[in-house]
Design an enzyme around this catalytic site. Structure first.
Site, PDB file in Angstrom:
ATOM      1  N   GLU A   1       0.857  -1.332   0.054  1.00 49.09           N
ATOM      2  CA  GLU A   1      -0.062  -0.135  -0.007  1.00 49.09           C
ATOM      3  C   GLU A   1       0.927   1.146   0.087  1.00 49.09           C
ATOM      4  O   GLU A   1       0.640   2.250  -0.619  1.00 49.09           O
ATOM      5  CB  GLU A   1      -0.949   0.120   1.270  1.00 49.09           C
ATOM      6  CG  GLU A   1      -2.125   1.113   1.239  1.00 49.09           C
ATOM      7  CD  GLU A   1      -1.379   2.521   1.669  1.00 49.09           C
ATOM      8  OE1 GLU A   1      -2.244   3.371   1.433  1.00 49.09           O
ATOM      9  OE2 GLU A   1      -0.662   2.475   2.387  1.00 49.09           O
ATOM     10  N   GLU A   2       2.070   1.325   0.690  1.00 47.39           N
ATOM     11  CA  GLU A   2       2.681   2.375   0.934  1.00 47.39           C
ATOM     12  C   GLU A   2       3.475   2.972  -0.520  1.00 47.39           C
ATOM     13  O   GLU A   2       4.097   3.877  -0.301  1.00 47.39           O
ATOM     14  CB  GLU A   2       3.734   2.433   1.884  1.00 47.39           C
ATOM     15  CG  GLU A   2       3.131   2.030   3.252  1.00 47.39           C
ATOM     16  CD  GLU A   2       2.503   3.463   3.885  1.00 47.39           C
ATOM     17  OE1 GLU A   2       2.594   4.402   3.081  1.00 47.39           O
ATOM     18  OE2 GLU A   2       2.316   3.598   5.161  1.00 47.39           O
TER      19      GLU A   2
END
Length: 340
Positions: free
Chosen positions: A211-212
């Site tokens: 996600e990051e």
């Protein structure tokens, strides 16, 4: 008082984007202990269906965190870095870290400004922090690139920062990476409570692992999924409504608005059951929901999560905010599937 030992254990596992295998294994093992049958996606995310039916609702959180990799080994025996995700150099300066080599060796160090001694650097406080004037000071007797390489340290090795996890009597939990391991804990509790209640619901929980860096939530869900409820940190700061003691319901972030119908139902449930919540707009934010929609998934997407102070820095949340998020998820599941 709720047992947060699984949160503490997960936080203790280094897991920047691209280096999440051990954290995913912990999640897989925990869900198996709860009596479920999780599996892995090809990218290494963990998913788990919480019933006998094909899931129509996925609830997702991301296990990956911010971090860095070595980008260059300097001649003086220090390490230059490349950021993994939106790591704040100011927020992580002075942070203790671990360097993981390909061979499995682990070394420690500290992120510092070049020439960091106040007694010799008159510009120490005014210098802008950047990748070009910061380095990792390794806790080994090294003075050259050759010394570093002799330890088995190479470009591309992951740098993982110390979390400083603390649970306080006031209910606050302060630690790096509450974004989004607090969200993962919410999913742990959903899995545990649904098993204890004996519910058979068409729900899949999903722990993404990129996600990051923007593509964690793009794929890997069951093909039957129609709705995606993302659990990620609620923003606490100037111009936002979020509080650490409440669950934030996001109307819009920088990627655009989330599903109106889901938001309306979540707000109504929070009001009905007196669950502390804040309705909010996030100015500089994207989520696994954003990634899923950009990837072309035909989902309705909502975004909620416990308020987290000092995001991407010295983060803090509160047990009340985590509990409110758990309660709202359970209310949403029950409202949709209680007749099944």
């Amino acid at each position: 008082m709720k047992d947060y030992s699984t949160l503490q254990a997960l936080v203790a596992i280094d897991s920047p984007s691209g280096f999440t295998e051990r954290a995913s294994q912990y999640i897989h093992h925990l869900l198996t202990e709860y009596g479920w049958s999780p599996d892995y996606t090809n990218k290494g995310a963990v998913r788990c269906t919480l019933g006998s039916q094909a899931p129509t609702l996925a609830i997702a959180a991301h296990v990956d965190t911010l971090g860095a990799v070595i980008s260059d080994i300097a001649k003086n025996g220090t390490l230059r870095i490349s950021k993994v995700g939106g790591l704040s150099l100011n927020g992580f300066e002075g942070g203790y870290c671990r360097i993981h080599t390909l061979e499995g060796k682990v070394y420690t160090g500290t992120l510092l400004l070049d020439n960091p001694a106040a007694h010799v650097n008159k510009d120490l406080n005014s210098a802008q922090r950047s990748l070009y004037n910061m380095h990792i000071r390794l806790d080994e007797e090294v003075e050259s690139k050759k010394d570093i390489e002799a330890l088995g340290i190479n470009v591309g090795d992951f740098i993982c920062f110390e979390t400083n996890y603390q649970e306080l009597p006031s209910g606050y939990i302060k630690s790096r990476f509450m974004d989004n391991k607090a969200g993962c804990f919410v999913l742990f509790e959903l899995a545990r409570q649904i098993k204890a209640k004996g519910w058979d619901v068409p729900v899949q929980i999903f722990f993404s692992n990129y996600e990051e860096v923007g593509h964690g939530g793009t794929c890997g869900y069951a093909p039957s999924v129609k709705e995606l409820l993302v659990i990620d940190m609620g923003v606490v700061g100037d111009g936002t409504a979020g509080e650490e003691t409440a669950c934030s319901i996001c109307a819009k972030d920088s990627s655009g608005p989330y599903d109106y119908g889901m938001r309306k139902q979540l707000v109504q449930l929070a009001q009905k059951y007196a669950i502390p919540y804040r309705l909010d707009v996030y100015p500089f934010y994207g989520s696994d929901g954003s990634a899923a929609l950009r990837a072309g998934n035909d989902y309705r997407v909502g975004l909620i999560g416990p308020g987290v102070s000092a995001s991407h820095g010295v983060e803090r949340t509160h047990q009340k905010g985590i509990q409110a998020t758990i309660d709202l998820c359970m209310a949403y599941i029950e409202s949709k599937f209680k007749a099944l």
